[in-house]
Design a protein around this motif. Structure first.
Motif, short mmCIF file in Angstrom:
data_model
loop_
_atom_site.label_atom_id
_atom_site.label_comp_id
_atom_site.label_asym_id
_atom_site.label_seq_id
_atom_site.Cartn_x
_atom_site.Cartn_y
_atom_site.Cartn_z
N THR A 47 17.99 55.97 61.74
CA THR A 47 16.66 55.73 62.47
C THR A 47 15.60 55.08 61.49
O THR A 47 14.97 54.38 62.43
CB THR A 47 16.19 57.55 63.03
OG1 THR A 47 16.18 58.18 61.60
CG2 THR A 47 16.91 58.16 64.02
N CYS A 106 8.66 53.44 67.17
CA CYS A 106 9.43 54.45 66.27
C CYS A 106 9.81 55.83 66.63
O CYS A 106 10.71 56.32 66.47
CB CYS A 106 9.11 54.05 64.70
SG CYS A 106 9.42 52.60 64.03
N GLY A 118 13.72 51.68 62.97
CA GLY A 118 12.23 51.63 62.53
C GLY A 118 12.08 50.29 61.58
O GLY A 118 11.09 49.83 62.04
#
Length: 362
Positions: free
Chosen positions: A81, A106, A85
């Motif tokens: 993740t 994000c 982002g």
């Protein structure tokens, strides 16, 4: 028997609040603050029930392995993740967005990731029959609060579990403070103190490194625990944590050295957290997991203000972040000393459980 519904409830409070941060444009900082609080409450409360499932899904001799692989999976998810982002932020202009738009996106991605992968656990985990019902004339809420108070009283009869909680309260406060202050410390020492603008890419890369190395560290420390003991492996990790703050105080002067420090933090982060959880799970009575992991969460989050206060006071008194980061060594040293005096086998037996060796033999 309410563990699974409550896990789902708090999980999705957190995930939805995180995703909703995407909507906080312009001057909506109060809305963002409220959503941030609900996201943290959801995370903290859901983790209580998530942790308590460790006892349901594995035997004593496999707790370290399962807990470590769970943390490794979590840190790998964090790595992915963060990667998404980082890509959004780095390519925001090419995607026709401002960096602010990319940052909000994000949060949306993180919220959907959180809620999406939670479906796997909620589908596969079983809802178990209640061991007992609420006392007559009491609701589940009032009975639950009463049981939590009784659990605090019960700790007096399992003194080595209480001693472990005291050790965990201290050394985990040091860990959480290093994590919380790492970006501030690196930004100050590498950029602000030299009159330079903070390079956010450097800070993002440092967290990126820490997340990936934490995945590896979780698995390495499980092996250390396997060949020594869980307590020994935790003590080794705390020794490395002490070296990390010494390194930050005395040796960190360049971006490369900042990345080395980030890697070291990641390496011990996963191991110390995973093994602390698995060791504690063996020291608590069966059927009382949620209540005892509630106290574990209080030890983890309820005192998380002590470390930042120490860091802030030392920084203010010395006008430098280097002595402030070094001051956190106190939490690791005192926590280690208390942990040394925890008789793990006695704690396990006092709670009515088998040691990992006894469980494996059975």
């Amino acid at each position: 028997n309410l563990k699974k519904p409550l896990l789902a409830l708090f999980c999705y409070i957190g995930a939805i609040a995180t995703a909703a941060l995407y909507l906080t444009t312009g001057e909506r900082y109060l809305t963002a603050s409220v959503l941030f609080i609900f996201a943290n409450l959801g995370a903290g409360a859901s983790v209580v029930f998530f942790n308590s499932y460790l006892i349901d899904i594995t035997t004593e001799d496999r707790r370290d392995k399962v807990s470590s692989w769970a943390f490794a999976a979590g840190y790998f998810g964090g790595f992915v993740t963060l990667g998404i982002g980082f890509a959004l932020l780095a390519n925001s202009a090419a995607l026709g967005m401002t960096q602010g738009d990319a940052a909000r996106l994000c949060f949306l991605v993180a919220g959907f990731w959180w809620g999406g992968f939670a479906i796997i656990a909620l589908v596969l985990l079983k809802k178990r029959a209640p061991l007992r019902s609420a006392p007559e004339g009491k609701s589940f809420v009032s009975a639950g609060i009463g049981e939590l108070i009784a659990t605090f009283r019960e700790l007096r009869h399992i003194p080595h579990t209480l001693r472990f909680l005291m050790a965990y309260l201290l050394y985990n406060d040091g860990i959480q403070t290093v994590i919380a202050m790492a970006a501030l410390f690196l930004g100050q020492e590498l950029f602000v103190a030299r009159g330079l603008p903070v390079d956010k890419t450097v800070l993002f890369t440092a967290f990126f490194i820490a997340q990936f190395v934490a995945f590896i560290g979780s698995l390495v420390f499980e092996r250390i625990a396997h060949f020594t003991s869980t307590k020994t492996a935790i003590l080794v990790s705390l020794g490395i944590w002490s070296l990390v703050v010494i390194y930050g105080y005395a040796f960190l002067h360049s971006i490369t050295e900042a990345y080395i420090m980030s890697g070291a933090i990641g390496f011990v982060l996963g191991g110390s957290q995973a093994l602390s959880r698995s060791l504690y799970s063996q020291m608590i009575p069966k059927g009382r997991e949620a209540a005892f992991f509630g106290i574990y969460a209080i030890s983890e989050r309820g005192t998380s203000w002590i470390g930042p206060i120490v860091f802030g006071l030392v920084a203010q008194l010395t006008d430098s972040f280097r002595p402030a980061i070094l001051a956190l060594i106190v939490f690791f040293v005192i926590g280690s000393v208390i942990l040394l005096f925890v008789d793990v086998d006695k704690a396990i037996h006092d709670a009515g459980n088998d040691t990992p060796a006894e469980a494996e033999a059975a």
